[in-house]
Design a protein around this motif. Structure first.
Motif: not given
Length: 160
Positions: A74-79, A119-122, A146-148
């Motif tokens: 999920x984090x990879x797809x978004x980032x 909650x952080x990036x989006x 996970x990550x940012x």
């Protein structure tokens, strides 16, 4: 009254013994009633509170050393797509597929609704959810980073 004080037949001793036996019987009956009371165990009461933690742990675990966890995917797809609308759609499909395997009629979580949020990036955007939360009872929450990205998984027990 004077007859009771000067009682040579043991009437007061008899009354005292009967009262003592009566008190002992009350204590024994009370003790038995306390032992027979049904008290739910803490593990039964807190089972639904552990539900979100369990599922979030599965999402952050790798199946084998070469595979990626759901949260990593999920984090990879978004980032990699700068949190674009298409990447959110891809993430929703991935998460819906994952949650469908747990929140169906064949599994223990069929009486639960979920909401998966970043909650952080989006800024608190819901990435995947099911059901109506208006009729929900207890809620459990799990948070993983996970990550940012910071993810929250809310699981609501459906009120019967």
């Amino acid at each position: 009254m004077k007859n009771l004080i000067n009682d040579k037949k043991g009437f007061l001793s008899l009354v005292d013994a009967i009262l003592s036996i009566f008190l002992i019987m009350i204590v024994l009956v009370s003790f038995n009633m306390i032992l027979d009371m049904e008290t739910p165990s803490l593990s039964e009461e807190s089972h639904h509170l552990k539900t979100s933690q369990d599922i979030m742990e599965i999402m952050s675990s790798k199946i084998d050393g070469r595979d990626y966890s759901i949260l990593e995917k999920v984090s990879y797809i978004l980032s990699s797509n700068n949190n674009s609308i298409s990447s959110r759609r891809d993430v929703k499909n991935l998460l819906d597929e994952f949650f469908a395997s747990y929140f169906n009629d064949d599994y223990n979580y069929k009486n639960y609704h979920y909401s998966f949020i970043e909650t952080n990036q989006l800024n608190g955007e819901v990435l995947s959810s099911n059901g109506d939360f208006e009729d929900s009872g207890d809620v459990s929450l799990a948070i993983r980073n996970y990550g940012n990205y910071s993810y929250k998984l809310y699981i609501f027990k459906v009120a019967n």
